[in-house]
Scaffold this active site. Structure first.
Site, PDB file in Angstrom:
ATOM      1  N   HIS A 191     -10.915  -3.906   3.406  1.00  0.00           N
ATOM      2  CA  HIS A 191     -10.874  -3.565   4.832  1.00  0.00           C
ATOM      3  C   HIS A 191     -11.721  -2.350   5.186  1.00  0.00           C
ATOM      4  O   HIS A 191     -11.767  -1.951   6.346  1.00  0.00           O
ATOM      5  CB  HIS A 191      -9.413  -3.312   5.230  1.00  0.00           C
ATOM      6  CG  HIS A 191      -8.848  -2.138   4.474  1.00  0.00           C
ATOM      7  ND1 HIS A 191      -8.612  -2.174   3.112  1.00  0.00           N
ATOM      8  CD2 HIS A 191      -8.505  -0.898   4.874  1.00  0.00           C
ATOM      9  CE1 HIS A 191      -8.150  -1.005   2.716  1.00  0.00           C
ATOM     10  NE2 HIS A 191      -8.075  -0.209   3.768  1.00  0.00           N
ATOM     11  N   ASP A 192     -12.344  -1.711   4.189  1.00  0.00           N
ATOM     12  CA  ASP A 192     -13.123  -0.503   4.451  1.00  0.00           C
ATOM     13  C   ASP A 192     -14.627  -0.727   4.363  1.00  0.00           C
ATOM     14  O   ASP A 192     -15.399   0.221   4.482  1.00  0.00           O
ATOM     15  CB  ASP A 192     -12.761   0.583   3.428  1.00  0.00           C
ATOM     16  CG  ASP A 192     -11.381   1.160   3.658  1.00  0.00           C
ATOM     17  OD1 ASP A 192     -10.911   1.142   4.810  1.00  0.00           O
ATOM     18  OD2 ASP A 192     -10.767   1.625   2.686  1.00  0.00           O
ATOM     19  N   ASP A 195       0.853  -1.182   0.000  1.00  0.00           N
ATOM     20  CA  ASP A 195       0.000   0.000   0.000  1.00  0.00           C
ATOM     21  C   ASP A 195       0.888   1.230   0.000  1.00  0.00           C
ATOM     22  O   ASP A 195       1.834   1.310   0.790  1.00  0.00           O
ATOM     23  CB  ASP A 195      -0.854  -0.003   1.280  1.00  0.00           C
ATOM     24  CG  ASP A 195      -2.310   0.269   1.002  1.00  0.00           C
ATOM     25  OD1 ASP A 195      -2.600   1.355   0.486  1.00  0.00           O
ATOM     26  OD2 ASP A 195      -3.149  -0.601   1.304  1.00  0.00           O
ATOM     27  N   ASP A 222      -3.176   4.415  -2.307  1.00  0.00           N
ATOM     28  CA  ASP A 222      -4.281   4.860  -1.458  1.00  0.00           C
ATOM     29  C   ASP A 222      -4.772   6.247  -1.890  1.00  0.00           C
ATOM     30  O   ASP A 222      -3.957   7.146  -2.140  1.00  0.00           O
ATOM     31  CB  ASP A 222      -3.749   4.937  -0.013  1.00  0.00           C
ATOM     32  CG  ASP A 222      -4.824   5.230   1.000  1.00  0.00           C
ATOM     33  OD1 ASP A 222      -5.648   4.334   1.259  1.00  0.00           O
ATOM     34  OD2 ASP A 222      -4.829   6.359   1.555  1.00  0.00           O
ATOM     35  N   GLU A 252      -6.649   3.459  -5.741  1.00  0.00           N
ATOM     36  CA  GLU A 252      -7.952   3.573  -5.090  1.00  0.00           C
ATOM     37  C   GLU A 252      -8.533   4.918  -5.510  1.00  0.00           C
ATOM     38  O   GLU A 252      -7.921   5.962  -5.249  1.00  0.00           O
ATOM     39  CB  GLU A 252      -7.794   3.532  -3.566  1.00  0.00           C
ATOM     40  CG  GLU A 252      -9.137   3.551  -2.865  1.00  0.00           C
ATOM     41  CD  GLU A 252      -9.071   4.088  -1.444  1.00  0.00           C
ATOM     42  OE1 GLU A 252      -9.909   3.694  -0.626  1.00  0.00           O
ATOM     43  OE2 GLU A 252      -8.182   4.918  -1.147  1.00  0.00           O
TER      44      GLU A 252
HETATM   45  C1  NOJ Z   1      -8.379   4.501   2.131  1.00  0.00           C
HETATM   46  C2  NOJ Z   1      -7.983   3.319   2.967  1.00  0.00           C
HETATM   47  O1  NOJ Z   1      -8.413   2.149   2.337  1.00  0.00           O
HETATM   48  C3  NOJ Z   1      -8.598   3.538   4.324  1.00  0.00           C
HETATM   49  O2  NOJ Z   1      -8.504   2.397   5.144  1.00  0.00           O
HETATM   50  C4  NOJ Z   1      -7.937   4.715   4.958  1.00  0.00           C
HETATM   51  O3  NOJ Z   1      -8.544   5.003   6.192  1.00  0.00           O
HETATM   52  C5  NOJ Z   1      -8.017   5.948   4.065  1.00  0.00           C
HETATM   53  N1  NOJ Z   1      -7.763   5.669   2.682  1.00  0.00           N
HETATM   54  C6  NOJ Z   1      -7.003   6.975   4.505  1.00  0.00           C
HETATM   55  O4  NOJ Z   1      -5.722   6.544   4.218  1.00  0.00           O
END
Ligand code: NOJ
Length: 544
Positions: free
Chosen positions: A323-324, A102, A201, A254
């Site tokens: 994970h989000d 990441d 990210d 992302e």
């Molecule tokens: C996206 C990530 O997937 C998430 O877990 C994170 O909190 C935010 N970006 C900030 O880095």
């Protein structure tokens, strides 16, 4: 010159995402770690994984579980040492597994040396971030943060600084060429260690065009000043020519709030920016504008979205979990009555669409949302920030509790269930977050022993996929999808597959009249060629 297929060595890969904190703990401190990952490489190889995406393993104070980095060239001591990381890379390589890391470069931690020096008054480092005195003592603009609340906070030097996420995550100033040089150096550091690329990210928000006030709206005020800006495209092109192309990397970005047009600009091969990206529309299928406000999930809408994106990206990313977000079987399946059936259906869907499938740890055994008792079980900084914002709006505790337990990211962050012992084989110590009590039957060991398990279904489909030219390189075409049954073909020059996904808990019948497919329910008509049980997934090969 590398031709397109050698350049795209990653195109037919299966990617598996590891959230290290929750994967496997080797030393009994209750927190997953790198040796824990190494110890499971054979499991992953056996599953059919080609690439591992590791969520951040860098040094961090851990307010956002590693997405707040305090040193990009050090390993979080909770996860192990640099030697552990190097061992993981070389062991994985021996098994033919590549690793992508990441790359979090929209922001650092406020405990990064750069930020600390900046706050102490070092002009060089102040220019790495956005500091401002504000307007008449007030915040410099009206922007809001992704985690609720305002996007500006005061630092110890009395000035405001910008943070699109939590106040522990100050945004880097991508107008500053020194920031670019620092990040290039970090990427090379890791690529030289043998990693194969990055998941970038929040990549489409890194470059802020201006700091003017944003349009008033429900969430993310200010976004028109930083979403997919020309400056961001410029940086990605430079990353590509300066670093990525030289190492033949796999780069997936992302991209929040990305539209199809914006996605093409970020990832079409001819533009030499990202290889592909994560879009979010399907994850937001039941959102009412913001993820905390939900509406009924409709399979037909999911089908429309997935179908649309199949035709947008040159190499789509297929994913139903990370994970989000909450677990896919809770989101799109039925954990009560059809847990196993719906988890298998989602597996089939994810692995037969065109593009690269991403499997999130635990998805392959059908892990479900956490069974948290209350807000005290929740660790996630985003959930706590949102709770505070809702408190300010005077929402009752019971309402806040219900909203957060349903949507919190912690639902996907409970430890991987390896067996049915007290701590699910995840740790011998006290786990950092509550383990789901359904470990008694949802666990790797039990599913390895059961030929009909979700885990074995994953293995079979992955195996099938690896040998199928239609799934690997074939075209995609939606045939029809009334009644929430998603039917598509995947077709190469020598193989045609019809794929049926019944996304509902009802029996469905699909009838063929010559070339025409008609849908009905049981008992309605004489002519019925294919019956689908609740959440049934079926592949039918047809002659070419
Ligand atoms: C996206 C990530 O997937 C998430 O877990 C994170 O909190 C935010 N970006 C900030 O880095």
């Amino acid at each position: 010159m590398a031709n397109s297929s050698t350049k795209k060595w990653w195109k037919n890969s299966i990617v598996y995402q590891i959230y290290p904190r929750s994967f496997c703990d080797s030393n009994g401190d209750g927190i997953g770690d790198i040796p824990g990952i190494t110890s499971k490489l054979h499991y992953l190889k056996n599953l059919g994984v080609d690439i591992l995406w590791l969520s951040p393993v860098y040094e961090t104070p851990g307010y956002d579980n590693g997405y707040d980095i305090s040193d990009y060239k050090k390993i979080n001591p909770e996860f192990g040492t640099m030697e552990d990381m190097e061992r993981l890379i070389s062991r994985a390589k021996r098994l033919g597994i590549k690793i992508i890391m990441d790359l979090v470069i929209n922001h650092t931690s406020d405990e990064h040396e750069w930020f600390k020096k900046a706050v102490a008054g070092d002009e060089k480092y102040k220019a790495y971030y956005y500091f401002s005195d504000g307007k008449d003592g007030k915040r410099p603009n009206n922007w809001s943060s992704f985690f609720g609340g305002k996007a500006w906070s005061k630092a110890e030097n009395g000035q405001y600084y910008l943070h699109l996420f939590s106040k522990k995550q100050p945004d880097l100033n991508w107008h500053n060429p020194d920031v670019y040089e620092e990040v290039i150096d970090i990427m090379k550091f890791w690529l030289d260690k043998g990693i194969a690329g990055f998941r970038c990210d929040a990549i489409n928000i890194i470059y802020k065009d201006s700091l003017k006030d944003g349009k008033r709206r429900l969430s993310l005020i200010g976004r028109e000043h930083y979403l997919n800006t020309d400056g961001c495209h410029e940086i990605l092109k430079r990353f590509n020519s300066d670093v990525w192309s030289k190492y033949k990397t796999f780069i997936v970005g992302e991209a929040s709030l990305v539209t199809p047009d914006a996605a093409k600009l970020l990832s079409d091969e001819s533009r030499e920016e990202l290889d592909t990206l994560f879009f979010f529309e399907h994850m937001e299928v039941d959102n009412r504008g913001i993820k905390w406000l939900k509406k009924k999930y409709r399979p037909s809408k999911l089908i429309r979205i997935l179908d649309k994106w199949q035709n947008v990206l040159e190499v789509p990313t297929n994913y139903l979990e990370n994970h989000d977000h909450i677990r896919s079987v809770n989101h799109y399946g039925n954990t009560q009555k059809y847990w196993e059936k719906s988890a298998k259906l989602l597996c089939g869907l994810n692995l037969t669409l065109r593009g690269i499938p991403f499997i999130y740890e635990g998805e392959e055994i059908g892990m479900t949302n956490g069974d948290f008792r209350g807000l005290r079980d929740i660790k996630d900084i985003e959930s706590h920030n949102i709770n505070q914002s809702m408190k300010k709006m005077l929402l009752l505790h019971s309402i806040r509790r219900r909203i957060i337990l349903r949507t919190t990211r912690d639902n996907a962050r409970t430890p991987v269930q390896w067996d049915d012992t007290e701590n699910a084989g995840f740790t011998t110590g006290e786990p950092w977050i509550k383990i789901n009590s359904n470990k008694s039957y949802i666990n790797v060991k039990a599913e390895e022993e059961d030929n009909n398990s979700i885990l074995n279904f994953y293995k079979q489909i992955i195996d099938f996929r690896k040998k199928s030219s239609a799934l690997l390189d074939g075209s995609y075409r939606r045939i029809a999808s009334p009644n929430d049954v998603f039917i598509y073909t995947r077709e190469s020059s020598d193989e045609r597959l019809y794929i049926y996904c019944n996304l509902t808990g009802n029996n469905k019948a699909v009838e063929f009249y010559g070339d025409k497919i008609v849908f009905g329910n049981y008992g309605e008509d004489e002519r019925k060629d294919i019956y689908l049980k609740p959440y049934e997934f079926r592949i039918v090969a047809s002659n070419i």
